[in-house]
Design a protein around this motif. Structure first.
Motif, short mmCIF file in Angstrom:
data_model
loop_
_atom_site.label_atom_id
_atom_site.label_comp_id
_atom_site.label_asym_id
_atom_site.label_seq_id
_atom_site.Cartn_x
_atom_site.Cartn_y
_atom_site.Cartn_z
N GLY A 18 -32.61 -26.56 -21.37
CA GLY A 18 -33.60 -26.24 -22.39
C GLY A 18 -32.89 -25.90 -23.68
N HIS A 19 -33.63 -25.34 -24.62
CA HIS A 19 -33.00 -25.00 -25.90
C HIS A 19 -33.46 -23.65 -26.45
N ARG A 20 -34.34 -22.96 -25.74
CA ARG A 20 -34.84 -21.68 -26.26
C ARG A 20 -34.19 -20.51 -25.54
N PHE A 21 -34.09 -19.38 -26.26
CA PHE A 21 -33.57 -18.17 -25.63
C PHE A 21 -34.36 -16.97 -26.14
N VAL A 22 -34.30 -15.88 -25.38
CA VAL A 22 -34.85 -14.60 -25.81
C VAL A 22 -33.91 -13.51 -25.31
N ILE A 23 -33.76 -12.46 -26.10
CA ILE A 23 -33.02 -11.27 -25.69
C ILE A 23 -33.97 -10.09 -25.81
N GLN A 24 -34.18 -9.39 -24.70
CA GLN A 24 -35.12 -8.27 -24.69
C GLN A 24 -34.38 -6.95 -24.51
N VAL A 76 -22.46 -21.08 -24.34
CA VAL A 76 -23.61 -21.45 -25.17
C VAL A 76 -23.36 -20.99 -26.61
N ARG A 77 -24.03 -21.66 -27.52
CA ARG A 77 -24.01 -21.25 -28.93
C ARG A 77 -25.43 -20.86 -29.32
N LEU A 78 -25.61 -19.58 -29.60
CA LEU A 78 -26.94 -19.05 -29.94
C LEU A 78 -27.19 -19.13 -31.43
N THR A 79 -28.43 -19.43 -31.79
CA THR A 79 -28.85 -19.41 -33.19
C THR A 79 -30.12 -18.58 -33.28
N GLY A 80 -29.97 -17.32 -33.65
CA GLY A 80 -31.10 -16.42 -33.80
C GLY A 80 -30.90 -15.58 -35.05
N GLU A 81 -31.81 -14.67 -35.31
CA GLU A 81 -31.68 -13.81 -36.49
C GLU A 81 -30.61 -12.75 -36.30
N ARG A 82 -30.51 -12.19 -35.09
CA ARG A 82 -29.55 -11.12 -34.82
C ARG A 82 -28.41 -11.58 -33.94
N ALA A 83 -28.66 -12.51 -33.08
CA ALA A 83 -27.63 -13.03 -32.18
C ALA A 83 -27.30 -14.45 -32.61
N SER A 84 -26.13 -14.64 -33.15
CA SER A 84 -25.73 -15.96 -33.62
C SER A 84 -24.24 -16.11 -33.37
N TRP A 143 -35.76 -8.24 -28.74
CA TRP A 143 -34.70 -7.87 -29.68
C TRP A 143 -34.34 -9.05 -30.57
N ASP A 144 -34.35 -10.26 -30.00
CA ASP A 144 -34.09 -11.47 -30.78
C ASP A 144 -34.54 -12.68 -29.97
N SER A 145 -34.79 -13.78 -30.66
CA SER A 145 -35.11 -15.04 -29.99
C SER A 145 -34.71 -16.17 -30.91
N GLY A 146 -34.61 -17.35 -30.35
CA GLY A 146 -34.20 -18.51 -31.14
C GLY A 146 -33.89 -19.68 -30.25
#
Length: 638
Positions: A30-36, A121-129, A104-107
Motif C-alpha cells: 500500500g502507500h498510506r501510513f498513520v502514527i497514533q 520505508v520512506r515516510l512523507t508526512g507533516e511530522r514524520a518524514s 500524531w501524523d499521517s501521510g
C-alpha cells in the motif's frame, strides 16, 4: 486470517475501535501510513503501514527516532484494519489498549524493502518524514521485537544533548540601569530536565540523577516533544514541585544562542502547565515591586535576567543577577511526604498511606494533598487562625462517600488546639472543634483526607469565647440554568452597591460552581452582619426578580443566582480560602481580582486547581489579605 488476532482482543460492544466483520481481499503493498499517540498503561506511538489490505503495526515506546544516532525499540503487534487510518478516541479502561489515542501524523510512504526480518520505508508526512529501517531481533519472551532507526539526515533533528549543567547567576543588587526581566526564585534545587519520547530524566547541577516521582506525568504530557529544560525543584519525592525557568533545546533546535526573550516565548508555547510543574513567573521590565512581592511571600530571591542574554550551560554570567530578598532559602520540611516509607508527614503530623489516590481522575494522592497544603500554608493559615474548623473528609477518595466532622475530641493529637463551641441542633450541645493554626495542623487534616475545611465568619478569643463576626459574606450560588458567569455579573452589582455605602468587597471563587464576596467589618452586635447581607440580597432580588433570588428554596432558584445571606448566621460555615474541594478535580476556593471577575465569560475562566495556586500566590500574594487589616463599619439599609 489477517484480522483474527485483532478481533479476538476486542469486544465491539465495549470499544469504539473499528471491528470489520470480514477480512480484506486485496494483496500487495500500500502507500498510506498513520502514527497514533497512544496514552495506554504506558505512553507509546503506534506506527501503522498499509499492506495487503491491512495495517502492519509496531508499538514504539519512545516514538520515531528524530536523528540517525538514536535507535528505538519497536514491538510488532497484530495487524489492524484499514479503517484504523482515521481512528482516534478513548478506548475504555480495562479493555485491550485502554486509554486515549490520537493521530500524531499521517501521510504516504514508499517501500524500499519488506521481508520477515527487515522493512525499509520512506515516510512523507507533516511530522514524520524520512527513511526509516525496521530490523527484527531474536524473539524475547514471546514478543516480536524490532529495532527502529532513521537512516537519512535530510530533515533530521540535531540529537538532544545528554549532559548539560544549569546556567548560574551572579549574586548582586537589582540593576538600576537597562532593561531587565525579573524571574521569581523559589530557593529549590537547580536541575536540568531531559524530555524525550514521553519520558523525563532529571539531573542536578553536578550531573547526578534526581528522583522525582511527583513528575512522572511530565513526560507523557509533553508527548513526542524533545526538550532540555532548566528548572528549580522544590521539595522532594511525591511532594516535589518543578518551576521551569528556561529552555536549552527543543525539537532538534539548540536554543542556547537565542536571547532569553525568545527562549521564554518558546517555553510559553510548550504544554508546561501540569499538576506539579509550571513556568516560573517572569515580569518583563519590572523591578523593585517584584522584589518586594517576593519578600512578602517569603521567597528567597529574584533573578534579574538580561532579555538579550544567551544561555551559557554551566557558566556563571553577569547577565543574570540573583538578588536576595533577605528571606532564608527554605529548608526541606521534616518528615516530608514521600514515596518511601509507609508513614511520613510533616513535623508531629504523620501521613499514612501517602500513595492513596484521593482524586482518581487526576491521580492526586494523599501525599499530593499534603504537599499542596504545605505549599499554600503561608497564605491559607491567616484565614483559618482562631476559627473553629469543620472538616469534610473523603477517606476513600472523592468518588466515594464523604462526611462532616466537627467534634474531634476522640482522635485529635494532644498538640492540636481545639475549641469547645455550641452546636444547636447537633447531636450534642457542644463539640470540640479543631483550630488549625500552623502547617502541622494542615498536615494532620491532610492525613484524615479532610479535603475541605469550612469556617465561620467569627473567631474564638484566647479563652475559647466566641467573638463578634469580623466578616460579611455574600455566597452566590448559581441555580439550574446559570453558571459562575452569571454569579460574576451579580457580584459586580453587589460591589457597586457596596461602593455607594463606602464599602470595599473582595471576591473569591468557591472552588465549586459559585463564588463569594467578603467584607471585613467591625460590629457591636452579632446579628448586624446577617441583617445587612439579607437587606442587600432582598433589595437586588426585588430589582431583578428574573435573575436574582434571596430565597433558599431550590424551586425558586431556577435560572437565577441565589444570594445566600444566611451564611452569616453564627452557626453556619463557608469553605475556607485556599481549601481544596471534593470534586472530580482538585479545584480550590481561590481569591481572584476584580479584573478577573469582570473578564469572566466562560465558567472555566474562574476555575483554579491545586496546580494553579503556587504561581498565583507568587504573582498576586494573598488577594484577601485586606480582610485582616481593613475592617469597615456597616451602614443601616432601609
Amino acid at each position: 486470517m489477517p484480522l483474527d488476532e485483532y478481533r479476538r482482543k476486542r469486544d465491539a460492544r465495549r470499544t469504539p475501535e473499528p471491528i470489520p466483520a470480514a477480512d480484506p481481499a486485496m494483496e500487495g503493498p500500500g502507500h498510506r501510513f498513520v502514527i497514533q499517540e497512544h496514552h495506554a498503561r504506558r505512553l507509546h506511538w503506534d506506527v501503522r503501514l498499509e499492506r495487503d489490505g491491512v495495517l502492519a503495526s509496531w508499538a514504539v515506546p519512545k516514538g520515531l527516532p528524530a536523528d540517525p544516532e538514536t535507535v528505538r525499540l519497536a514491538v510488532r503487534t497484530e495487524d489492524h484494519p484499514i479503517e484504523y487510518l482515521e481512528f482516534s478516541g478513548e478506548i475504555p479502561a480495562g479493555e485491550y489498549g485502554g486509554g486515549a489515542m490520537t493521530i500524531w501524523d499521517s501521510g504516504t510512504y514508499e517501500t524500499e524493502k519488506w521481508n520477515a526480518r527487515e522493512v525499509i520505508v520512506r515516510l512523507t508526512g507533516e511530522r514524520a518524514s524520512g527513511r526509516f529501517v525496521f530490523i527484527r531481533t531474536d524473539r524475547d519472551g514471546g514478543k516480536d521485537n524490532w529495532l527502529l532507526r532513521r537512516s537519512d539526515r535530510d530533515g533530521a533533528r540535531a540529537p538532544l544533548p545528554h549532559d548539560a549543567r544549569p546556567m548560574l547567576a551572579t549574586p548582586g543588587e537589582l540593576p538600576a540601569e537597562g532593561e531587565w526581566w525579573p524571574q521569581v526564585g523559589f530557593g529549590g534545587r537547580r536541575v536540568i530536565v531531559r524530555a524525550d519520547g514521553g519520558r523525563v530524566r532529571i539531573t542536578d547541577a553536578d550531573g547526578d540523577e534526581v528522583a522525582a516521582p511527583s513528575l512522572r506525568e511530565l513526560g507523557p504530557s509533553l508527548g513526542a516533544t524533545q526538550a532540555l529544560l532548566d528548572g528549580e525543584l522544590v521539595g522532594g519525592g511525591e511532594g516535589a514541585y518543578l518551576w521551569i525557568g528556561d529552555v536549552l533545546h527543543v525539537d532538534g533546535r539548540d536554543t542556547c544562542p537565542l536571547p532569553f526573550r525568545d527562549r521564554r516565548a518558546l517555553l510559553e508555547r510548550l504544554p508546561l502547565d501540569g499538576p506539579r510543574w509550571r513556568l516560573a513567573p517572569v515580569f518583563p521590565g519590572a523591578g523593585p515591586e517584584v522584589l518586594a512581592a517576593a519578600k512578602q511571600q517569603n521567597l528567597p530571591y529574584v533573578v534579574a535576567k538580561d532579555p538579550d542574554s544567551p544561555y551559557e550551560p554551566g557558566r556563571t554570567s553577569t547577565r543574570w543577577v540573583q538578588v536576595p530578598t533577605g528571606v532564608a532559602a527554605p529548608e526541606p520540611p521534616p518528615h516530608r511526604a514521600a514515596a518511601t516509607g509507609s508513614r511520613a508527614g510533616y513535623g508531629r503530623a504523620s501521613l499514612s498511606n501517602p500513595e492513596k489516590v484521593l482524586y482518581p481522575l487526576t491521580g492526586t494522592t494523599k501525599a499530593d494533598v499534603l504537599a499542596y497544603y504545605l505549599a499554600v500554608a503561608d497564605a491559607m493559615l491567616p484565614h483559618l487562625r482562631d476559627r473553629p474548623v469543620t472538616l469534610v473528609r473523603w477517606p476513600d477518595g472523592v468518588e466515594r462517600g464523604s462526611f462532616f466532622e466537627k467534634d474531634v475530641s476522640r482522635h485529635a493529637p494532644r498538640w492540636l488546639r481545639t475549641a469547645r463551641v455550641g452546636t444547636p441542633g447537633g447531636r450534642s450541645e457542644n463539640a470540640d472543634f479543631p483550630l488549625i493554626d500552623d502547617a502541622e495542623g494542615l498536615a494532620w487534616a491532610a492525613n484524615l483526607a479532610a479535603l475541605e475545611l469550612h469556617v465561620p465568619q467569627w473567631r474564638v478569643g484566647p479563652r475559647g469565647a466566641q467573638r463578634l463576626p469580623d466578616l460579611v459574606v455574600f455566597d452566590l450560588d448559581p441555580g439550574e440554568g446559570t453558571t459562575v458567569v452569571d454569579c460574576a455579573r451579580v457580584a459586580e452589582r453587589i460591589a457597586e452597591r457596596l461602593v455607594d455605602d463606602g464599602l470595599v468587597a473582595y471576591p473569591r471563587t468557591s472552588g465549586g460552581k459559585g463564588m463569594q464576596l467578603y467584607l471585613p467589618v467591625t460590629v457591636s452586635q452579632s446579628e448586624r452582619t446577617s441583617e445587612f447581607a439579607k437587606a442587600l440580597a432582598e433589595e437586588l432580588a426585588r430589582e431583578s426578580p428574573g435573575s436574582v433570588t434571596a430565597v433558599m428554596a431550590k424551586a425558586r432558584r431556577r435560572g437565577k443566582v441565589f444570594v445566600d445571606w444566611s451564611q452569616n448566621n453564627p452557626y453556619k460555615t463557608t469553605i475556607a480560602s485556599y481549601s481544596l474541594r471534593g470534586r472530580a478535580r482538585p479545584t480550590v476556593a481561590t481569591p481572584v481580582t476584580w479584573d478577573e471577575v469582570r473578564a469572566c465569560r466562560r465558567p472555566d475562566d474562574l476555575v483554579f486547581t491545586a496546580a494553579d495556586l503556587p504561581a498565583r500566590i507568587a504573582e498576586h500574594g494573598d488577594l484577601l489579605a485586606p480582610l485582616f487589616t481593613e475592617p469597615q463599619r456597616l451602614p443601616r439599609r432601609a
